[in-house]
Structures are given as structure tokens and as C-alpha cells.
Scaffold this active site. Structure first.
Site, PDB file in Angstrom:
ATOM      1  N   TRP A  99      15.488  39.841  17.163  1.00 58.14           N
ATOM      2  CA  TRP A  99      16.735  40.305  16.534  1.00 58.14           C
ATOM      3  C   TRP A  99      16.534  40.585  15.060  1.00 58.14           C
ATOM      4  O   TRP A  99      17.070  41.556  14.514  1.00 58.14           O
ATOM      5  CB  TRP A  99      17.870  39.313  16.769  1.00 58.14           C
ATOM      6  CG  TRP A  99      18.165  39.142  18.223  1.00 58.14           C
ATOM      7  CD1 TRP A  99      18.028  38.018  18.974  1.00 58.14           C
ATOM      8  CD2 TRP A  99      18.609  40.162  19.135  1.00 58.14           C
ATOM      9  NE1 TRP A  99      18.358  38.277  20.279  1.00 58.14           N
ATOM     10  CE2 TRP A  99      18.721  39.569  20.413  1.00 58.14           C
ATOM     11  CE3 TRP A  99      18.923  41.516  19.004  1.00 58.14           C
ATOM     12  CZ2 TRP A  99      19.122  40.283  21.544  1.00 58.14           C
ATOM     13  CZ3 TRP A  99      19.332  42.235  20.133  1.00 58.14           C
ATOM     14  CH2 TRP A  99      19.428  41.621  21.372  1.00 58.14           C
ATOM     15  N   ASP A 166      22.961  36.828  10.464  1.00 58.56           N
ATOM     16  CA  ASP A 166      23.290  37.106  11.859  1.00 58.56           C
ATOM     17  C   ASP A 166      23.417  35.752  12.541  1.00 58.56           C
ATOM     18  O   ASP A 166      22.431  35.061  12.755  1.00 58.56           O
ATOM     19  CB  ASP A 166      22.161  37.945  12.487  1.00 58.56           C
ATOM     20  CG  ASP A 166      22.359  38.146  13.994  1.00 58.56           C
ATOM     21  OD1 ASP A 166      23.375  37.670  14.544  1.00 58.56           O
ATOM     22  OD2 ASP A 166      21.484  38.796  14.611  1.00 58.56           O
ATOM     23  N   LYS A 190      28.139  35.005  22.975  1.00 58.74           N
ATOM     24  CA  LYS A 190      27.440  33.739  23.112  1.00 58.74           C
ATOM     25  C   LYS A 190      28.379  32.545  22.920  1.00 58.74           C
ATOM     26  O   LYS A 190      28.401  31.673  23.752  1.00 58.74           O
ATOM     27  CB  LYS A 190      26.264  33.650  22.142  1.00 58.74           C
ATOM     28  CG  LYS A 190      25.029  34.401  22.644  1.00 58.74           C
ATOM     29  CD  LYS A 190      24.810  35.708  22.004  1.00 58.74           C
ATOM     30  CE  LYS A 190      23.617  36.449  22.589  1.00 58.74           C
ATOM     31  NZ  LYS A 190      23.213  37.558  21.732  1.00 58.74           N
TER      32      LYS A 190
HETATM   33  C1  PLP Z   1      22.516  38.668  21.312  1.00 59.57           C
HETATM   34  C2  PLP Z   1      22.108  38.803  19.906  1.00 59.57           C
HETATM   35  C3  PLP Z   1      22.198  40.037  19.216  1.00 59.57           C
HETATM   36  C4  PLP Z   1      22.616  41.304  19.890  1.00 59.57           C
HETATM   37  O1  PLP Z   1      23.961  41.307  20.159  1.00 59.57           O
HETATM   38  P1  PLP Z   1      24.685  42.617  20.739  1.00 59.57           P
HETATM   39  O2  PLP Z   1      26.120  42.223  20.649  1.00 59.57           O
HETATM   40  O3  PLP Z   1      24.194  42.778  22.146  1.00 59.57           O
HETATM   41  O4  PLP Z   1      24.336  43.774  19.902  1.00 59.57           O
HETATM   42  C5  PLP Z   1      21.828  40.052  17.888  1.00 59.57           C
HETATM   43  N1  PLP Z   1      21.414  38.946  17.249  1.00 59.57           N
HETATM   44  C6  PLP Z   1      21.303  37.757  17.880  1.00 59.57           C
HETATM   45  C7  PLP Z   1      20.832  36.559  17.124  1.00 59.57           C
HETATM   46  C8  PLP Z   1      21.650  37.655  19.226  1.00 59.57           C
HETATM   47  O5  PLP Z   1      21.555  36.476  19.845  1.00 59.57           O
END
Ligand code: PLP
Length: 356
Positions: A99, A166, A190
Site C-alpha cells: 500500500w 493511511d 476494514k
Molecule cells: C485495503 C487498504 C487500502 C486500499 O483500500 P481501497 O479502499 O481498496 O482502495 C489501502 N491502504 C491500506 C493500508 C489498506 O489496508
């Protein structure tokens, strides 16, 4: 059979979230209509959005001067929106996995990117330490929890430049000091809601500093001015997010979540460290994620991998196959996962051990 949902995302939601959302799909707020078929500008839906924003502020103790937004495009859209809105010349990124790399790739469209450190040399099984962040960057970006590799940074970093994170896979898992950040973003699927919405917490002062023009939909200011309703928002995802936030509050808030998450993670890591058939992927306990626990069969026992996966299936355990870039297994132990499910997995590991 009762299912134990360890999927990494989309992932388990609380029973409360599912039940309340199911009810609103049939009859929303006494309107006699579904939340799917009511105007987002109705007073009933406006109340949902307002309450969700208020609860995010309350649960995370968001200080004055910040805006809470619900946006579409997931966390991946934030990889682009963040540098579009905040990167003038140069930004620093910490490379801790898939990511982070995706975020770096997008930032490069907007300026110079300094990768301050990387753990690529060990397939991202640790968190780099003691790196230097150039003083002249517009911001420093890091991924607090590496969903795929199972590492996590659980302390808000102390830096002298604007901070961006993030937090897709660990937001609401522990208290954070929002005042340290210019911007925090998280895909909802999540720890918050079904897929389709991303949560953004942004310091108002951080905006309006780049010289480029920003397309309307990609400009944070648009969504601040529009109250997350510049265009039609993902109403069901936001409705479900509100239910999860209410559930967090009922459970005692984010500190209570943290306590339960630490207990769950300890239960599983302790078994991984004890059981000779298995091995945790992340060696340093300080770097181990509380949300995504990656493990493999230990050396010499690799041939048992498929058998263990099939065995866990007979116990109702779902979603523990590891990401293809790590292999083995990954147990995601998000807020909504009860400790009982982790116990079922640990018991399965013990039973498997006695059979071999
Ligand atoms: C799942 C995830 C993403 C991607 O998320 P999307 O909503 O599918 O774009 C980005 N960063 C992290 C840390 C993630 O766990």
C-alpha cells in the site's frame, strides 16, 4: 456452523451494524422506504451523515480546525488526492509494503518523492527505524498498519513536518492523537463499514497551499464546502458506518477496542511463539500488527499448509489464507472479531499440533 470471519477486507462487521443496516434497508427511520431509495438530501439522511461525523469526532477526539469527510474511491483514491492537494514540490514517504508503494507511485505524478526508508530487503517483515525526514518536504506519509505484511506502527510518529497517514486497516483500533496529523485517511471496509466509502480527517489549515489547479471532485475543499454531499454519497455505506460508530461507543469507545484488540493479538501471537508447527512472519514483537497476524508453517512443516487450511475450514474458520505476496496464513482480528473466534483458531492450532 458458526463462522469465524478472518478476512482482511472487506471484513467482519459487528452484529449490531449488520442488524441495524438490514432493518434500514427495509424501512429507514420510519419513512416506510429503504435507505437505498431515499434522497440523500432528505432530512433523515442528513441526520445520518451529521451523526456519523459527530461520532468520529467524539470517538477519536478530533480537535477544532479539522473536517471529517466521507468520500468515494476508497483509500486508493486518497493515494492520488493527498498529493494533488498537499504536494507542492517534495514529499517524504516511508515504504513499508504494497500500500505504501502504491501511495508513492501516485505521489510521483505531483512532485519529488523521497523514500526515507524501506523494509523491502526483508519482504517488509519489519518497520524501518531511525530514518531522517528532510526538513523541506511538504509532508511525511506513512502507512500505520501494513495489512498485507502484518506490521504496524502503533505510536503516532513525532516529526517536524506535516504528517499524513493511511490508517485504512487500524483506524479505531486504538486511540490516536489527531492533532499531530494534517490528514488521516482510511478505506471503510476494514474497521468501519462495507466497501464504498473512505473516511478522511483533514486539518483545514493544510489546504489551499498548492499552486496547481485541482479538478472539482478531487479537491478536498469541494467536499468540505459540500458537507460530503457535493454529489450523491454512498448512502448505505455511510449508514452502516454510523451503526459501527454507535457500537464502538456502546462498547466503551476506542480505548476499550484497543484493550480487546491487544488481548486477541496476544492470544494468537503467544500460540505462534509456542507451537513448533507454526511461525509468526514478523520476528520483532514491537513491529507486529494487532490487526493482521501473518504466519507460516515452520521450517520442515511447509507440506502441512494445505492440510491446516482445510482443517480450519472444518471449524468454521474463514478467510485465513495469506496474501499471495507473503504466503501462509493471515488472521485479521479487526475490532468486530470476537475473542472467541481467535480462541477457536488457537484451539485448532493446538489440535493440529497433537495430530502431527
Ligand atoms: C485495503 C487498504 C487500502 C486500499 O483500500 P481501497 O479502499 O481498496 O482502495 C489501502 N491502504 C491500506 C493500508 C489498506 O489496508
Amino acid at each position: 456452523m458458526k463462522k469465524h470471519n478472518f478476512y482482511a477486507g472487506p471484513s467482519i462487521l459487528s452484529e449490531f451494524t449488520k442488524e441495524e443496516t438490514a432493518k434500514a434497508i427495509m424501512d429507514f427511520a420510519g419513512t416506510g422506504l429503504s435507505v437505498m431509495e431515499v434522497s440523500h438530501r432528505s432530512k433523515e439522511f442528513q441526520a445520518v451523515l451529521d451523526e456519523a461525523v459527530e461520532l468520529v469526532k467524539e470517538l477519536l477526539e478530533v480537535p477544532e480546525g479539522y473536517e471529517v469527510l466521507f468520500l468515494q474511491g476508497g483509500a486508493s483514491m486518497q493515494f492520488c488526492m493527498v498529493p494533488y492537494n498537499l504536494l507542492n514540490k517534495k514529499a517524504a514517504y516511508l515504504n513499508t509494503g504494497v500500500w505504501a508503494k502504491k501511495a508513492i507511485k501516485e505521489a510521483k505524478f505531483f512532485g519529488e518523492v523521497v523514500e526515507v526508508a524501506s523494509s523491502a530487503d526483508a519482504n517488509f517483515n519489519y518497520i524501518p527505524k531511525n530514518y531522517e525526514i528532510p526538513a523541506d518536504v511538504d509532508f511525511f506519509h506513512y502507512t500505520s498498519n501494513n495489512t498485507i505484511f502484518g506490521t504496524e506502527i502503533t505510536e503516532d510518529p513525532q516529526v517536524n513536518v506535516p504528517l499524513v497517514a493511511d490508517m485504512s486497516s487500524d483506524i479505531f483500533s486504538r486511540p490516536i492523537d489527531v492533532s499531530k496529523y494534517d490528514l488521516i485517511y482510511a478505506g471503510a471496509q476494514k474497521n468501519l463499514a462495507p466497501a464504498g466509502v473512505a473516511l478522511v480527517i483533514v486539518k483545514k489549515e493544510a489546504l489551499g497551499k498548492v499552486s496547481r489547479e485541482i479538478p472539482t471532485m478531487l479537491n478536498f475543499q469541494t467536499h468540505i464546502d459540500g458537507g460530503s454531499m457535493f454529489n450523491t454519497p454512498p448512502c448505505i455505506a455511510i449508514y452502516a458506518a454510523l451503526q459501527t460508530l454507535k457500537w464502538y461507543k456502546q462498547c466503551g469507545g476506542i480505548a476499550a477496542m484497543q484493550k480487546s484488540n491487544i488481548e486477541k493479538a496476544k492470544l494468537l501471537y503467544d500460540e505462534l511463539d509456542r507451537n513448533a508447527l507454526f511461525k509468526a512472519v514478523v520476528p520483532n514483537p514491537a513491529d507486529r500488527s494487532v490487526m493482521n497476524i501473518c504466519f507460516v508453517m515452520s521450517e520442515g512443516n511447509e507440506n502441512l499448509q494445505d492440510e491446516f487450511l482445510a482443517f480450519t475450514g472444518t471449524k468454521g474458520i474463514v478467510g485465513i489464507k495469506g496474501h499471495r505476496s507473503v504466503g501462509g496464513f493471515r488472521a485479521s482480528t479487526y475490532n468486530a472479531l470476537p475473542k472467541e473466534s481467535v480462541q477457536v483458531l488457537v484451539d485448532a492450532m493446538k489440535e493440529f499440533e497433537s495430530k502431527h
